[in-house]
Design an enzyme around this catalytic site. Structure first.
Site, PDB file in Angstrom:
ATOM      1  N   GLN A 186      19.512 -18.970  -3.498  1.00  0.00           N
ATOM      2  CA  GLN A 186      20.642 -19.212  -4.399  1.00  0.00           C
ATOM      3  C   GLN A 186      20.523 -18.419  -5.703  1.00  0.00           C
ATOM      4  O   GLN A 186      21.533 -18.023  -6.295  1.00  0.00           O
ATOM      5  CB  GLN A 186      20.813 -20.714  -4.671  1.00  0.00           C
ATOM      6  CG  GLN A 186      19.649 -21.399  -5.342  1.00  0.00           C
ATOM      7  CD  GLN A 186      18.637 -21.956  -4.358  1.00  0.00           C
ATOM      8  OE1 GLN A 186      18.485 -21.462  -3.259  1.00  0.00           O
ATOM      9  NE2 GLN A 186      17.923 -23.002  -4.780  1.00  0.00           N
ATOM     10  N   SER A 233       2.633 -11.542   0.391  1.00  0.00           N
ATOM     11  CA  SER A 233       1.605 -10.608  -0.061  1.00  0.00           C
ATOM     12  C   SER A 233       0.645 -10.241   1.057  1.00  0.00           C
ATOM     13  O   SER A 233       0.428 -11.000   2.004  1.00  0.00           O
ATOM     14  CB  SER A 233       0.843 -11.231  -1.225  1.00  0.00           C
ATOM     15  OG  SER A 233       0.071 -10.260  -1.882  1.00  0.00           O
ATOM     16  N   GLN A 255      -5.964 -12.805  -1.891  1.00  0.00           N
ATOM     17  CA  GLN A 255      -4.626 -12.610  -1.336  1.00  0.00           C
ATOM     18  C   GLN A 255      -4.247 -13.754  -0.415  1.00  0.00           C
ATOM     19  O   GLN A 255      -3.094 -14.175  -0.368  1.00  0.00           O
ATOM     20  CB  GLN A 255      -4.555 -11.282  -0.571  1.00  0.00           C
ATOM     21  CG  GLN A 255      -4.450 -10.077  -1.473  1.00  0.00           C
ATOM     22  CD  GLN A 255      -3.285 -10.168  -2.430  1.00  0.00           C
ATOM     23  OE1 GLN A 255      -2.132 -10.152  -2.023  1.00  0.00           O
ATOM     24  NE2 GLN A 255      -3.569 -10.282  -3.712  1.00  0.00           N
ATOM     25  N   HIS A 258      -2.323 -16.742  -1.813  1.00  0.00           N
ATOM     26  CA  HIS A 258      -0.931 -16.599  -2.241  1.00  0.00           C
ATOM     27  C   HIS A 258      -0.001 -17.498  -1.430  1.00  0.00           C
ATOM     28  O   HIS A 258       0.907 -18.121  -1.976  1.00  0.00           O
ATOM     29  CB  HIS A 258      -0.472 -15.140  -2.098  1.00  0.00           C
ATOM     30  CG  HIS A 258      -0.604 -14.337  -3.352  1.00  0.00           C
ATOM     31  ND1 HIS A 258       0.101 -14.616  -4.496  1.00  0.00           N
ATOM     32  CD2 HIS A 258      -1.354 -13.255  -3.638  1.00  0.00           C
ATOM     33  CE1 HIS A 258      -0.211 -13.740  -5.430  1.00  0.00           C
ATOM     34  NE2 HIS A 258      -1.097 -12.918  -4.942  1.00  0.00           N
ATOM     35  N   GLU A 322       0.324  -3.160   1.298  1.00  0.00           N
ATOM     36  CA  GLU A 322       0.803  -3.384  -0.068  1.00  0.00           C
ATOM     37  C   GLU A 322      -0.338  -3.105  -1.048  1.00  0.00           C
ATOM     38  O   GLU A 322      -0.200  -2.324  -1.986  1.00  0.00           O
ATOM     39  CB  GLU A 322       1.278  -4.832  -0.220  1.00  0.00           C
ATOM     40  CG  GLU A 322       1.698  -5.184  -1.640  1.00  0.00           C
ATOM     41  CD  GLU A 322       1.899  -6.676  -1.823  1.00  0.00           C
ATOM     42  OE1 GLU A 322       2.537  -7.052  -2.824  1.00  0.00           O
ATOM     43  OE2 GLU A 322       1.404  -7.473  -1.007  1.00  0.00           O
ATOM     44  N   HIS A 323      -1.469  -3.777  -0.852  1.00  0.00           N
ATOM     45  CA  HIS A 323      -2.670  -3.547  -1.650  1.00  0.00           C
ATOM     46  C   HIS A 323      -3.730  -2.938  -0.734  1.00  0.00           C
ATOM     47  O   HIS A 323      -3.930  -3.420   0.384  1.00  0.00           O
ATOM     48  CB  HIS A 323      -3.225  -4.859  -2.217  1.00  0.00           C
ATOM     49  CG  HIS A 323      -2.237  -5.642  -3.023  1.00  0.00           C
ATOM     50  ND1 HIS A 323      -1.515  -6.692  -2.502  1.00  0.00           N
ATOM     51  CD2 HIS A 323      -1.852  -5.520  -4.318  1.00  0.00           C
ATOM     52  CE1 HIS A 323      -0.730  -7.195  -3.445  1.00  0.00           C
ATOM     53  NE2 HIS A 323      -0.919  -6.504  -4.554  1.00  0.00           N
ATOM     54  N   ASP A 356      -3.186  -7.132 -10.304  1.00  0.00           N
ATOM     55  CA  ASP A 356      -2.260  -8.264 -10.353  1.00  0.00           C
ATOM     56  C   ASP A 356      -1.977  -8.703 -11.784  1.00  0.00           C
ATOM     57  O   ASP A 356      -0.914  -9.243 -12.069  1.00  0.00           O
ATOM     58  CB  ASP A 356      -2.845  -9.456  -9.584  1.00  0.00           C
ATOM     59  CG  ASP A 356      -2.379  -9.501  -8.140  1.00  0.00           C
ATOM     60  OD1 ASP A 356      -1.580  -8.643  -7.750  1.00  0.00           O
ATOM     61  OD2 ASP A 356      -2.837 -10.392  -7.403  1.00  0.00           O
ATOM     62  N   HIS A 415      39.413  23.090  -3.741  1.00  0.00           N
ATOM     63  CA  HIS A 415      38.132  23.422  -4.365  1.00  0.00           C
ATOM     64  C   HIS A 415      38.116  24.905  -4.760  1.00  0.00           C
ATOM     65  O   HIS A 415      37.673  25.268  -5.860  1.00  0.00           O
ATOM     66  CB  HIS A 415      36.969  23.146  -3.395  1.00  0.00           C
ATOM     67  CG  HIS A 415      36.572  21.705  -3.303  1.00  0.00           C
ATOM     68  ND1 HIS A 415      37.413  20.731  -2.832  1.00  0.00           N
ATOM     69  CD2 HIS A 415      35.408  21.073  -3.633  1.00  0.00           C
ATOM     70  CE1 HIS A 415      36.784  19.561  -2.853  1.00  0.00           C
ATOM     71  NE2 HIS A 415      35.570  19.749  -3.346  1.00  0.00           N
TER      72      HIS A 415
END
Length: 427
Positions: A186, A233, A255, A258, A322-323, A356, A415
């Site tokens: 939302q 993550s 990690q 998370h 990602e890492h 982080d 053109h």
């Protein structure tokens, strides 16, 4: 932990699959909430806040009084830590600013590029079990440096209809005044369409769970840009016998805590080292306050043995973490050959936690393999590159004939005429 030895290349795709649902699995539910927010605005936000966050809200906006009160609830030591992190993040992102690029492509034809800030940006800050006030620094600092004129922040409230004091303190420190107690799908919908209370933005930033990730992707269907698909993550560590097993285990667990849909992977050229890490993970896991969450994430983890560094880097680039932590003797090889990673952490004394929080690099990074085509958030993410050109009389004479020929070849007579009229006027 699941151990895999010398997987064949044909099995890599299945082996490296993320423990996430696909967009199609949850898209219909996300779309339904989007449609409801578009039609009924704030009423829908309150409805789903009550449903998902178990709280009834009178006001969606955080008041000035709430922001001021939050400061007194944050310890002096934590404030100093947040300020140190903010300083380092500012230094690194200020250094990313580029100057105007100007080129005279031929005599009389001047082209240049300048950058302009995205005027209205929305920041999504996850709350729930881990209120990520550090993400505010990662997003608000570059947004402010870029010069974004309107910054909107949405984050879910707790069961007392309050926002974590550290989130409010950090937002205030970064100069954010528009803060709303809205989370999840939302919140993304509200920033996409705008409601009576929450402004519409041009681009949405911030990580979230699988539902938030899909919501951001759906936002792009309605003309709102996003930073990247940033979902649960993930971390991949490559390590050999030169690494410290307890350090590597602590990174994997950092990690894993998370969320239950996080994924951690160790790739190693040493079977013995893999077993040492597994033992350390089990030991350290017992003392974690978020043990239950980490335990479920560890169930999705893998320890992968490969024969040599070349196979390891090929597998890592296929995964696109990602890492990515590099703790190996042949460090230079991995740094030179890493093609797909959100952020890279090098050496035994570079924990992923540093990125982080406080080293200065950004922690909002592409997940789910999107590191193959997306960058992490940086200063340019909050800006647009605009090109300019100015052609004088000499310039139009120098390039005019080429433009006429190309326009005619494409069948675009108007053109061609736009050039021909100017050339005739100079005869």
């Amino acid at each position: 932990m699941k151990k895999i030895y010398k997987p064949s290349k044909e099995d890599w795709k299945a082996l490296l699959k993320r423990p996430t649902q696909t967009v199609s699995d949850i898209e219909n539910g996300v779309e339904a909430i989007f449609n409801e927010v578009q039609s009924h605005g704030d009423d829908t936000l309150r409805k789903y806040t009550e449903k998902f966050d178990k709280v009834i809200l009178d006001q969606l906006a955080v008041s000035t009084e709430e922001i001021q009160a939050a400061s007194s609830l944050v310890s002096k030591n934590l404030k100093e830590a947040i300020q140190l992190a903010k300083s380092n993040i500012e230094k690194f992102h200020q250094a990313q600013a580029t100057s105007k690029v100007e080129v005279e492509t031929m005599s009389g034809v001047l082209c240049w590029q300048e950058k302009r800030p995205i005027q209205k940006v929305g920041l999504y800050i996850p709350g729930g079990t881990a209120p990520l006030f550090s993400t505010i620094l990662m997003l608000a600092v570059p947004a402010t440096i870029a010069g974004c004129s309107e910054i909107v922040l949405c984050t879910p409230p707790d069961e007392n209809a309050e926002i974590n004091p550290a989130i409010l303190y950090t937002a205030a420190l970064c100069g954010i005044k528009q803060i709303y107690k809205v989370g999840g799908i939302q919140a993304i919908a509200a920033m996409t369409f705008g409601t009576v209370t929450i402004p519409k933005v041009y681009k949405i930033f911030g990580p979230g769970n699988q539902y938030v990730t899909v919501a951001k992707q759906i936002a792009t269907k309605h003309g709102v840009a996003i930073d990247m698909p940033a979902g649960p993550s993930e971390l991949l560590v490559v390590a050999d016998d030169s690494a410290n097993a307890s350090f590597v285990a602590s990174d994997l667990l950092s990690q894993a805590e998370h969320g239950i849909d996080s994924q951690v992977i160790l790739v190693s050229t040493s079977k013995d080292f893999m077993l040492l890490v597994e033992d350390e993970v089990m030991k350290q896991l017992q003392d974690l306050p978020r043990k239950q969450i980490a335990q479920k994430a560890i169930e999705n983890s893998k320890l992968i043995y490969v024969e040599n560094d070349q196979i390891a880097i090929d597998l890592i680039n296929e995964y696109g973490p990602e890492h990515f932590i590099v703790c190996v003797e042949n460090e230079a090889f991995y740094l030179e050959n890493t093609l797909n990673a959100g952020s890279v952490f090098v050496g035994n004394y570079t924990p992923e936690s540093a990125g982080d929080y406080a080293s200065g690099t950004n922690h909002t990074l592409p997940t789910n393999g999107y590191a193959k085509q997306y960058s992490g958030v940086n200063l340019d993410a909050f800006m647009k590159s605009m090109t300019f050109q100015k052609i004088n009389k000499e310039g139009i004479q120098n390039i005019g004939k080429a433009i006429e020929l190309m326009a005619e070849a494409e069948g675009l007579q108007a053109h061609k005429n736009a050039v021909s009229l100017r050339l005739k006027s100079l005869k």
